[in-house]
Design a protein around this motif. Structure first.
Motif, PDB file in Angstrom:
ATOM      1  N   MET A 180      -1.193  -4.293  -2.782  1.00  0.00           N
ATOM      2  CA  MET A 180      -1.805  -4.367  -1.462  1.00  0.00           C
ATOM      3  C   MET A 180      -1.395  -5.668  -0.799  1.00  0.00           C
ATOM      4  O   MET A 180      -1.268  -6.678  -1.482  1.00  0.00           O
ATOM      5  CB  MET A 180      -3.319  -4.350  -1.640  1.00  0.00           C
ATOM      6  CG  MET A 180      -4.040  -3.642  -0.532  1.00  0.00           C
ATOM      7  SD  MET A 180      -5.797  -3.828  -0.752  1.00  0.00           S
ATOM      8  CE  MET A 180      -6.179  -2.404  -1.718  1.00  0.00           C
ATOM      9  N   SER A 181      -1.177  -5.627   0.511  1.00  0.00           N
ATOM     10  CA  SER A 181      -0.781  -6.844   1.200  1.00  0.00           C
ATOM     11  C   SER A 181      -1.512  -6.962   2.524  1.00  0.00           C
ATOM     12  O   SER A 181      -1.841  -5.958   3.151  1.00  0.00           O
ATOM     13  CB  SER A 181       0.728  -6.803   1.444  1.00  0.00           C
ATOM     14  OG  SER A 181       1.127  -7.990   2.083  1.00  0.00           O
ATOM     15  N   ALA A 182      -1.760  -8.212   2.926  1.00  0.00           N
ATOM     16  CA  ALA A 182      -2.300  -8.443   4.268  1.00  0.00           C
ATOM     17  C   ALA A 182      -1.259  -7.974   5.274  1.00  0.00           C
ATOM     18  O   ALA A 182      -0.061  -7.971   4.981  1.00  0.00           O
ATOM     19  CB  ALA A 182      -2.591  -9.922   4.462  1.00  0.00           C
ATOM     20  N   SER A 183      -1.703  -7.585   6.469  1.00  0.00           N
ATOM     21  CA  SER A 183      -0.769  -7.092   7.476  1.00  0.00           C
ATOM     22  C   SER A 183      -0.238  -8.253   8.312  1.00  0.00           C
ATOM     23  O   SER A 183      -0.175  -8.175   9.528  1.00  0.00           O
ATOM     24  CB  SER A 183      -1.448  -6.045   8.345  1.00  0.00           C
ATOM     25  OG  SER A 183      -2.690  -6.522   8.792  1.00  0.00           O
ATOM     26  N   ASP A 184       0.133  -9.346   7.633  1.00  0.00           N
ATOM     27  CA  ASP A 184       0.745 -10.490   8.310  1.00  0.00           C
ATOM     28  C   ASP A 184       2.272 -10.313   8.327  1.00  0.00           C
ATOM     29  O   ASP A 184       2.780  -9.272   7.895  1.00  0.00           O
ATOM     30  CB  ASP A 184       0.349 -11.802   7.610  1.00  0.00           C
ATOM     31  CG  ASP A 184       0.658 -11.756   6.115  1.00  0.00           C
ATOM     32  OD1 ASP A 184       1.369 -10.817   5.676  1.00  0.00           O
ATOM     33  OD2 ASP A 184       0.194 -12.646   5.385  1.00  0.00           O
ATOM     34  N   ALA A 185       3.009 -11.323   8.802  1.00  0.00           N
ATOM     35  CA  ALA A 185       4.465 -11.182   8.934  1.00  0.00           C
ATOM     36  C   ALA A 185       5.118 -10.853   7.592  1.00  0.00           C
ATOM     37  O   ALA A 185       5.999  -9.991   7.503  1.00  0.00           O
ATOM     38  CB  ALA A 185       5.057 -12.456   9.528  1.00  0.00           C
ATOM     39  N   GLY A 186       4.658 -11.516   6.526  1.00  0.00           N
ATOM     40  CA  GLY A 186       5.225 -11.269   5.196  1.00  0.00           C
ATOM     41  C   GLY A 186       4.974  -9.843   4.740  1.00  0.00           C
ATOM     42  O   GLY A 186       5.880  -9.168   4.229  1.00  0.00           O
ATOM     43  N   GLY A 187       3.744  -9.368   4.907  1.00  0.00           N
ATOM     44  CA  GLY A 187       3.382  -8.006   4.510  1.00  0.00           C
ATOM     45  C   GLY A 187       4.181  -6.982   5.288  1.00  0.00           C
ATOM     46  O   GLY A 187       4.680  -5.990   4.723  1.00  0.00           O
ATOM     47  N   LEU A 188       4.336  -7.213   6.585  1.00  0.00           N
ATOM     48  CA  LEU A 188       5.097  -6.272   7.423  1.00  0.00           C
ATOM     49  C   LEU A 188       6.558  -6.225   6.993  1.00  0.00           C
ATOM     50  O   LEU A 188       7.152  -5.145   6.899  1.00  0.00           O
ATOM     51  CB  LEU A 188       4.991  -6.667   8.898  1.00  0.00           C
ATOM     52  CG  LEU A 188       3.714  -6.200   9.588  1.00  0.00           C
ATOM     53  CD1 LEU A 188       3.501  -6.942  10.898  1.00  0.00           C
ATOM     54  CD2 LEU A 188       3.746  -4.694   9.842  1.00  0.00           C
ATOM     55  N   ALA A 189       7.139  -7.400   6.703  1.00  0.00           N
ATOM     56  CA  ALA A 189       8.549  -7.443   6.288  1.00  0.00           C
ATOM     57  C   ALA A 189       8.737  -6.684   4.978  1.00  0.00           C
ATOM     58  O   ALA A 189       9.709  -5.935   4.801  1.00  0.00           O
ATOM     59  CB  ALA A 189       9.018  -8.894   6.144  1.00  0.00           C
ATOM     60  N   GLU A 190       7.788  -6.845   4.070  1.00  0.00           N
ATOM     61  CA  GLU A 190       7.858  -6.147   2.792  1.00  0.00           C
ATOM     62  C   GLU A 190       7.755  -4.635   3.008  1.00  0.00           C
ATOM     63  O   GLU A 190       8.502  -3.850   2.407  1.00  0.00           O
ATOM     64  CB  GLU A 190       6.678  -6.636   1.934  1.00  0.00           C
ATOM     65  CG  GLU A 190       6.955  -6.664   0.454  1.00  0.00           C
ATOM     66  CD  GLU A 190       5.686  -7.030  -0.319  1.00  0.00           C
ATOM     67  OE1 GLU A 190       5.470  -6.400  -1.367  1.00  0.00           O
ATOM     68  OE2 GLU A 190       4.915  -7.914   0.142  1.00  0.00           O
ATOM     69  N   ALA A 191       6.839  -4.242   3.897  1.00  0.00           N
ATOM     70  CA  ALA A 191       6.641  -2.817   4.188  1.00  0.00           C
ATOM     71  C   ALA A 191       7.918  -2.212   4.771  1.00  0.00           C
ATOM     72  O   ALA A 191       8.341  -1.115   4.377  1.00  0.00           O
ATOM     73  CB  ALA A 191       5.481  -2.640   5.172  1.00  0.00           C
ATOM     74  N   VAL A 192       8.541  -2.935   5.698  1.00  0.00           N
ATOM     75  CA  VAL A 192       9.776  -2.453   6.326  1.00  0.00           C
ATOM     76  C   VAL A 192      10.862  -2.246   5.268  1.00  0.00           C
ATOM     77  O   VAL A 192      11.559  -1.222   5.251  1.00  0.00           O
ATOM     78  CB  VAL A 192      10.238  -3.430   7.430  1.00  0.00           C
ATOM     79  CG1 VAL A 192      11.670  -3.149   7.858  1.00  0.00           C
ATOM     80  CG2 VAL A 192       9.297  -3.349   8.634  1.00  0.00           C
ATOM     81  N   ALA A 193      10.987  -3.218   4.346  1.00  0.00           N
ATOM     82  CA  ALA A 193      12.021  -3.117   3.305  1.00  0.00           C
ATOM     83  C   ALA A 193      11.775  -1.892   2.430  1.00  0.00           C
ATOM     84  O   ALA A 193      12.705  -1.135   2.123  1.00  0.00           O
ATOM     85  CB  ALA A 193      12.040  -4.393   2.463  1.00  0.00           C
ATOM     86  N   HIS A 194      10.526  -1.654   2.038  1.00  0.00           N
ATOM     87  CA  HIS A 194      10.210  -0.471   1.223  1.00  0.00           C
ATOM     88  C   HIS A 194      10.546   0.819   1.973  1.00  0.00           C
ATOM     89  O   HIS A 194      11.155   1.738   1.421  1.00  0.00           O
ATOM     90  CB  HIS A 194       8.725  -0.459   0.849  1.00  0.00           C
ATOM     91  CG  HIS A 194       8.359  -1.404  -0.260  1.00  0.00           C
ATOM     92  ND1 HIS A 194       8.991  -1.405  -1.487  1.00  0.00           N
ATOM     93  CD2 HIS A 194       7.403  -2.374  -0.331  1.00  0.00           C
ATOM     94  CE1 HIS A 194       8.443  -2.325  -2.266  1.00  0.00           C
ATOM     95  NE2 HIS A 194       7.493  -2.941  -1.579  1.00  0.00           N
ATOM     96  N   LEU A 195      10.137   0.894   3.239  1.00  0.00           N
ATOM     97  CA  LEU A 195      10.351   2.127   4.013  1.00  0.00           C
ATOM     98  C   LEU A 195      11.843   2.403   4.195  1.00  0.00           C
ATOM     99  O   LEU A 195      12.296   3.539   4.072  1.00  0.00           O
ATOM    100  CB  LEU A 195       9.646   2.021   5.376  1.00  0.00           C
ATOM    101  CG  LEU A 195       8.113   2.072   5.290  1.00  0.00           C
ATOM    102  CD1 LEU A 195       7.474   1.610   6.600  1.00  0.00           C
ATOM    103  CD2 LEU A 195       7.638   3.493   4.948  1.00  0.00           C
ATOM    104  N   ARG A 196      12.607   1.342   4.456  1.00  0.00           N
ATOM    105  CA  ARG A 196      14.062   1.533   4.653  1.00  0.00           C
ATOM    106  C   ARG A 196      14.725   1.976   3.369  1.00  0.00           C
ATOM    107  O   ARG A 196      15.771   2.625   3.390  1.00  0.00           O
ATOM    108  CB  ARG A 196      14.698   0.242   5.164  1.00  0.00           C
ATOM    109  CG  ARG A 196      14.228  -0.071   6.579  1.00  0.00           C
ATOM    110  CD  ARG A 196      15.284  -0.853   7.362  1.00  0.00           C
ATOM    111  NE  ARG A 196      14.812  -1.067   8.723  1.00  0.00           N
ATOM    112  CZ  ARG A 196      14.738  -2.246   9.318  1.00  0.00           C
ATOM    113  NH1 ARG A 196      15.123  -3.338   8.677  1.00  0.00           N
ATOM    114  NH2 ARG A 196      14.306  -2.336  10.552  1.00  0.00           N
TER     115      ARG A 196
END
Ligand code: TXA
Ligand code: MG
Length: 322
Positions: A10-26
């Motif tokens: 689980m991650s906070a929806s901060d810049a780091g969390g969003l970047a991680e989410a983008v990498a997983h989705l891609r």
């Protein structure tokens, strides 16, 4: 990033969390993210394997199509074709809790699995700021069913998503509790009117003012939504609607005043009788009352007006689950 007791990351929806989410989705992996309605289980809509992984993680029947999430109307227009009424609805209610089922463009690139073989595609522009940021940053349409195992109670917090999906998801972005609390209203514009396939977070009364006649949800027939199966949103214990009394062992899901006595536990949806407040609290209350030592859930009557229509739809399906 932190680990939830279920093993979910689980991650906070901060810049780091969003970047991680983008990498997983891609990379074709699954990411749960908040929307204003419920948490979604997101995946790249263009990749067959990613879409297939969503069906597998939820245990969802392949005939039940998914909604494609995009950041705005122009992005939706690349996937489906809009007539005048559809555009009027989109312009009035997007971003927001409205899903439009429209003719799929052959060149959309969306995996055919997402639409379950239909020639239509469901599209939605969520209003939640984290969903908006994620969709803009990832630059892909995302399929996102509710982030729960098929047939179970929908998630309105990151912890609900973790409890239901655990390690089946690469990351859960935590954006706090969902403000609307019930899924989007799914509509399909037809020549005879706007067919409501699933009542939801946008009251049907609001549609008529913008797009003319509205056709209420049908129990049977061709304009039924494939996902509108009777049993759904089900706690593991029986649920009873319009309860005037509490039976031994039951918990009480209350609405308004004059609560019957004797409940094992009580959750109040809205003491003031406000259906919008009740919708926001509904799924968390069901998650909460579905606990050891409680043999059933008695639900007080909720009026069939505004979001009460969506609340009663979910409660009827939860009751049919047993
Ligand atoms: O609020 C929501 O809509 C949430 C959040 C995450 O956006 N998503 C959601 O997705 O509720 P899901 O998959 O749990 O529900 C999608 C509903 C199902 O009832 C499905 O049958 C219907 O939309 N649907 C999807 N595509 C359709 C289509 N082409 N024709 C008719 N119904 C469709
Ligand atoms: Mg669902």
């Amino acid at each position: 990033m932190q680990k939830h007791p279920t093993g979910a990351r689980m991650s906070a929806s901060d810049a780091g969390g969003l970047a991680e989410a983008v990498a997983h989705l891609r990379a074709g992996r699954l990411v749960a993210f908040p929307t204003e309605t419920v948490y979604g289980l997101g995946a790249d809509a263009l990749k067959d394997a990613a879409v297939a992984a969503v069906f597998a993680a939820k245990g969802r029947p392949r005939f039940n199509p998914l909604i494609c999430h995009v950041p705005d109307l122009p992005a939706a227009e690349r996937l489906v074709t809009f007539d005048g009424r559809a555009r009027a609805l989109a312009e009035s209610f997007w971003p927001g809790p409205l899903t439009l089922v429209l003719p799929r463009r052959a060149e959309s690139g969306v995996s055919l699995l997402a639409a379950a073989g239909l020639d239509t595609l469901a599209v939605r522009v969520p209003a939640h700021p984290v969903a908006q940021e994620l969709l803009k940053a990832v630059g892909l349409p995302l399929v996102a069913p509710s982030a729960n195992p098929s047939g179970k109670i929908s998630p309105t917090t990151a912890a609900h998503a973790a409890d239901g999906l655990g390690e089946k998801v690469a990351l859960i972005l935590d954006g706090g509790p969902c403000a609307v609390g019930v899924e989007s209203t799914v509509v399909r514009p037809l020549p005879e009117g706007i067919a409501v396939l699933r009542p939801g977070g946008l009251p049907a009364e609001d549609l008529a003012g913008v797009a003319g006649p509205v056709i209420a949800p049908q129990a049977e027939g061709p304009i039924r939504s494939p996902g509108a199966t009777a049993s759904h949103y089900a706690p593991s214990i029986p649920l009873r609607m319009n309860a005037a009394e509490v039976r031994p062992g039951e918990a009480l899901l209350a609405f308004g005043l004059n609560l019957p006595d004797g409940a094992e536990a009580v959750r109040q949806l809205s003491a003031s009788g406000d259906v919008t407040e009740a919708a926001a609290k509904l799924f968390a209350a069901l998650h909460d009352l579905d606990r050891p030592g409680v043999t059933g859930i008695a639900v007080m009557p909720v009026p069939e007006e505004g979001l009460g229509v969506a609340i009663n739809d979910r409660l009827r399906r939860a009751a049919a689950g047993r």
